[in-house]
Each structure stands twice: as structure tokens, then as C-alpha cells.
Design an enzyme around this catalytic site. Structure first.
Site, PDB file in Angstrom:
ATOM      1  N   CYS A 157       0.785  -1.347   0.156  1.00  0.00           N
ATOM      2  CA  CYS A 157      -0.253   0.071  -0.090  1.00  0.00           C
ATOM      3  C   CYS A 157       0.798   1.250   0.047  1.00  0.00           C
ATOM      4  O   CYS A 157       0.640   2.162  -0.646  1.00  0.00           O
ATOM      5  CB  CYS A 157      -0.694   0.008   1.122  1.00  0.00           C
ATOM      6  SG  CYS A 157      -0.348  -0.546   2.791  1.00  0.00           S
TER       7      CYS A 157
ATOM      8  N   HIS B 114      -3.215   6.054   4.810  1.00  0.00           N
ATOM      9  CA  HIS B 114      -1.769   6.286   4.846  1.00  0.00           C
ATOM     10  C   HIS B 114      -1.426   7.658   4.309  1.00  0.00           C
ATOM     11  O   HIS B 114      -1.804   8.172   3.297  1.00  0.00           O
ATOM     12  CB  HIS B 114      -0.991   5.232   4.195  1.00  0.00           C
ATOM     13  CG  HIS B 114      -1.049   3.780   4.755  1.00  0.00           C
ATOM     14  ND1 HIS B 114      -1.748   3.591   5.639  1.00  0.00           N
ATOM     15  CD2 HIS B 114      -0.297   2.709   4.241  1.00  0.00           C
ATOM     16  CE1 HIS B 114      -1.544   2.436   5.858  1.00  0.00           C
ATOM     17  NE2 HIS B 114      -0.918   1.680   5.006  1.00  0.00           N
TER      18      HIS B 114
END
Lengths: 342, 342
Positions: free
Chosen positions: B135, B248
Site C-alpha cells: 500500500c 496512509h
């Protein structure tokens, strides 16, 4: 300090009801600072209330009406505006002012002092004012100064992870209030910060400047150069607020003139004043704000490793209590330098 | 995809009850992927339960006893061990496996694909397996690939701020549980992470390696080079877990071969596929996980500014939903490439 010197100092704490002011009082007591008279001061709103010091209650006096005559050392932590107005008055009355705001930090005739890094600078204070650096610069330089002296730092890349306590008591309350509200499926309702801070990150501390950096970021540039006395050091910062109550953290990458290995850096920092190395390369073997920073005096350094992308690069993870070493503790340490005749 | 192509595909979702698996199902529906038969699969423990897809309930089948014959595309998100055991069996039965684990990412004969960056790589899959990147690499490269193509990236310094959802459902539960406990003055009692994550930071994701970096950090190095097809790119990462549920964030500094101004970078990124620029230099004028990432497809880029410490340096703040673009969305986008005859 010289224990044989029995002189005591009349100390004023300006902003005594704030997060930093309260910690200043407890650190003065902890470190047995030779306090003669203690005078806690605050705005009219807080005057008349009390604060504790060595088990006794002291009535808070109104700063606006206070006569500073007879004060030897004044610790200011009540914001830049208050410092600008009152610090010169205390200095004119003979006090040495140790100021936690950014009001005087960049003035050439005001020394900017980290007690472990440039204590000698505290002696030269033509205006009677010594400035305390910004919290994020403070902890970074306690760790980087020994490396700079031994290997010469050319460039610093730093991303910060700053706790809300750096923004004062209202910010601590905002994080607690928003967290509770969100766990109860209510709105976060941002007030103190422009967007929600609970379970979020805000890449914006202090005002934006024309170069796209924030003032908090530029403090890391300006203050690093002034404290290390080296205008050639290049600093590139990103400052981010995180949903942590106490303790600032920093992911720091430095490029040195001479190569420094991770082992050399670890050995150097292990004996550096004010630094504790926590670097075990296993689960929990690194500093975190909760496990290491809150209520501790040291600057904790972990994740020490050589830069993968530069032959003379080094990475560090630096954590410290922003209210203690980042503000109140350093101010009291500077007061100790002054009391010791510095 | 070619709308005139009426072919439908039998799709297996392995790990259908996980945070990523559930999102894969909703994204398949959202994007009108031409699903023929849909088969949600999980471990024996979850088999027999149901998951929703397009308003209907599908019974979860036990992966261990499932015959993959007839499956065209299998989306795996059940951990490296499951992928290693079952992905080759699905591929042998004729399925194209799109695997979200790190099991095959570094194999030379398995392409590692970000749909906006190197879609052509999905065509060359000698083992019938395509790997989905980690990710944090995914979102970084959606933003950096256009800059690399136009100006040539030589070096990347990145500090991550990674939400707990990247560690799965148990990590989401841990942050919620610890937060509630601490607000009720109870102990945090760490279980899923080695130290408390609520109101804290953990500079440690995945295992420590011999060079002092964590595996999560090295994924940023290895995967960046493989996806951009350039082994000369230097990457120096620090990966940190933060008490955020979804999204994130990354503070990224790049050094380019050719100088790129902030204005040039902003213009380039404004028209880059999968990127949204949010960069207003005022309160709230930047992406944050809560305001921009959660539930959004794009990679958001803000705080675009020239590096103060390097003549060809550029800073970016990159935020994205790690479960969507960082995992489920990209997997479905890769499935679309496969379905389109890629």
C-alpha cells in the site's frame, strides 16, 4: 551549579497556569533550583487562583499590575504577545528573562540556548533576555549536535510527528473531546485545529509562509543554524500534528561531511549529554511517545541506521517530551546556567 | 475496458471476510466489473457465513476444499502463506491470480503492477500471477511516476504515517479498544501491536532486517525499483504506524535529475491519472486521512514545495486510502486490465 554558592534567586513564572508553566514549577522543585521568592504570574483571568509548588499553594498574581523589581529570573511561557510586552520590562528591572516564545529567538542580540548544546551562549545577553528554542528544534539538536561536532552535518531532512500538547491546553482538550465524541458516534466538530485531529494527521503547524513552508517548519531551519552557529547547514522540514497527547517524534535523515557508521553514531550518542539511546531492532526496542517521552527528561534516539540512498547519510528516530525538554526543562536548565554565574 | 466486449468473468475473492476482501467486493460492484459467477472464499472458520455483493448474500466457501476449475480471475488477499499455497493451484487451473500479499512480488516472473504506472506489465505473466504492490509503495508511485518520467527521480527520502487498517481488522479493533480503555482510565493492554498504538506512534512495521530497516521499509525500496523499472533509484524510507483508522500519509522528498519547480510539479500532477492535487497553503488546504483518504479512490497530493536543502529537491505530502487504492481498488483495476485482454 556550584553547591557551595548559597545565593538564592527570586523567580517569576509568567504563564504559570499553562501546560508549560505548571511543568516549570514542578521542574524547579524537582531539580532543587535555589528559589528565594517564587511569584507565579498570569493574566487577570487566572489571577487570584493558586498553583502548587513544593507542597504549598501560591496565589497567582496579575502580570499587568506586577512590579518586577527584585525578580532575578523570569521564566516566560505565555505566548509571543505577552513576551514582547512584558519581557523588556522585567529585563529593565534587572531580571534575566528566559523566554519560551518565538518573540526574540531570531534577534541577533538575544542568545538562543539548548543547555547541552551551546550553554556558553547564555552568558552573552545584552538585552537581559535568553530565548528558549522551539520544541522540535530543541530535541533534534540535543541528538544532532554531537554528530555535527564529530562529523559535520551538511544537510538535514526531517519529518515531524508532533503531539497536540505543543499547541497548549486547549489542544489537549480538543483531542480528548473529539476522541470521546467519535467513539460515541458524534461529530468531531473541530474548534482548536482547522480539521479533525482525533484519529487524523494535520500537515500544518503555525502559519503558512510565502515559500510554501509553515512557520513551524522554518523554525527548524532558522533555529538549527543559530544554535549550532553554522549558517551553511541545510535543513528541509515537514511538520505534522499527530493525535498523540504528549511527546514529539522526528524521522531525521542527516548527511555528514565525513561518513559516520550506525555503530559510530550509536556509540557517540550513548555518551552524549541529555541523550538516551533505545535501539534494539526488535519489537518495542525503539522509543515511542507513550513509552519513553511522557514525563522523561532525556531525548531518546532509536532506529539508528545508515541511509540506503546516500554514502554519508544517517537515519535517526528522535522522541522527547515536548513540554519537558522541549520547553520547561530547558528553560530551568538555562536558569541554572544563569544562577551558576553564566 | 471495452464496453462492446460482452464477455463475463468468473471471479473468486480469496479472503472475502477481511478488510481488503470486503472492499474488493464493493469495488467490483461499484465499477461494474463484468462478473459472471462470484465465489467468495475464506478459511474453514469463516466458511458457511455470507458476504453481500450487489444487494445479494453470497455464501462463503472453504478455500481448502474448493476446486478452482472455471475461475477466470482470482483476487487473493488472505496473507502470504495462503497465497503461496493456493495461488499456484488457481493459476494451474487457468485463472489469472491477482495477489495482494508479498509472496510473489519480488519474483522476476511475476509482474508487480500499479494500474496507472505500469499497466503494460500485467500482460507478461508467465506464471499466471500478477502481484499487487504494498500500500505505501502504491500511493507513492501513483504520485511520483509522472515526476520520474518528466524529470528523472534519482533519490527518494520518505517518512510514512501509516494507519492501523494496513495491519488488518484486528488492528482496527486494537486501536478502538485501547482508545476506549484509556478514555475510561484503564490500561491499554497491547495485544496486536508490541506497544500501545492509541495516542502513540510505533516506528516499526513488519520484521526487522539485518540492515536495521524493517521489511515494510525495504518494500518501498524493492517495489519502487521494480515498478518503475529503474534499479538506479535510491530510496531511503522510515515507516511509522500512527493512531489513524484509515488512510496512509507520506512525507516525501525527491531529488530529480532535472530541476522541477513546485509550479511545474503541481501542473504535472493535476493532470496525472489517479492523482488529485489539494494544495492551497491555507488552513485545511491540504489532504488529511479523515478529510480526503477514507473511501476515496484518488491519491491526494499537497504541501508541494521546493526543497530548501537541495537545488533539485521537491517535497510532497501524499495521502490515500490504503484499503482502496493501496489494495482493493488497484487489484480490481488490474483485473480490468486482464479483462480488457491485457
Amino acid at each position: 551549579m556550584n553547591d557551595s554558592n548559597n545565593r538564592r534567586f527570586n523567580v517569576a513564572v509568567v504563564g504559570a497556569t499553562g501546560a508549560v508553566g505548571e511543568t516549570m514549577l514542578s521542574i524547579l522543585a524537582e531539580r532543587n533550583f535555589p528559589v528565594g521568592k517564587l511569584v507565579p504570574l498570569a493574566s487577570e483571568r487566572s489571577a487570584g487562583g493558586t498553583v502548587g509548588y513544593r507542597g504549598e499553594e501560591y496565589v497567582i498574581e496579575d502580570l499587568a499590575g506586577f512590579d518586577p523589581t527584585g525578580i532575578d529570573i523570569a521564566l516566560f511561557s505565555a505566548g509571543g504577545g505577552v513576551s514582547k510586552e512584558y519581557a523588556p520590562k522585567f529585563a529593565a528591572a534587572g531580571a534575566v528573562v528566559i523566554d519560551n516564545s518565538s518573540a526574540f529567538r531570531y534577534d541577533d542580540d538575544v542568545p538562543l540556548v539548548v543547555s547541552e548544546v551551546n550553554p556558553e551562549a547564555a552568558k552573552l545577553r545584552p538585552r537581559g533576555i535568553i530565548a528558549n528554542p522551539n520544541c522540535s528544534t530543541m530535541q533534534m539538536l540535543v541528538a544532532l549536535a554531537p554528530i555535527h561536532r564529530a562529523y559535520g552535518i551538511e544537510r538535514i531532512n526531517v519529518a515531524t510527528y508532533q503531539s497536540v500538547s505543543g499547541a497548549g491546553r486547549s489542544a489537549l482538550e480538543e483531542l480528548a473531546r473529539q476522541t470521546g465524541a467519535l467513539l460515541a458516534f458524534q461529530d468531531a466538530d473541530p474548534r482548536r485545529f482547522p480539521v479533525q485531529i482525533a484519529f487524523n494527521l494535520i500537515p500544518h503547524i503555525d502559519d503558512f509562509l510565502d515559500n510554501g513552508f509553515t512557520k513551524e517548519e522554518m523554525k527548524l531551519v532558522w533555529e538549527t543554524r543559530k544554535i549550532l552557529g553554522d549558517e551553511s547547514i541545510q535543513v528541509n522540514p515537514t511538520a505534522v500534528r499527530v493525535p498523540v497527547f504528549y511527546g514529539h517524534s522526528e524521522a531525521v535523515n542527516v548527511e555528514t561531511r565525513e561518513k559516520v557508521s550506525a555503530a559510530q553514531a550509536r556509540a557517540l550518542l550513548a555518551s552524549a549529554p541529555g541523550v538516551k539511546v533505545v535501539d534494539e531492532r526488535k519489537p518495542g526496542g525503539y522509543p515511542t511517545p507513550v513509552t519513553h517521552a511522557s514525563g522523561h527528561d532525556a531525548v531518546f534516539v532509536g532506529r539508528i541506521r545508515e541511509d540506503l540512498s546516500h554514502p554519508r547519510g544517517l537515519n535517526l528516530w528522535i522522541v522527547s517530551d515536548n513540554i519537558r525538554k522541549g520547553a520547561a526543562l530547558n528553560a530551568v536548565q538555562v536558569a541554572e546556567l544563569v544562577a551558576a554565574g553564566g
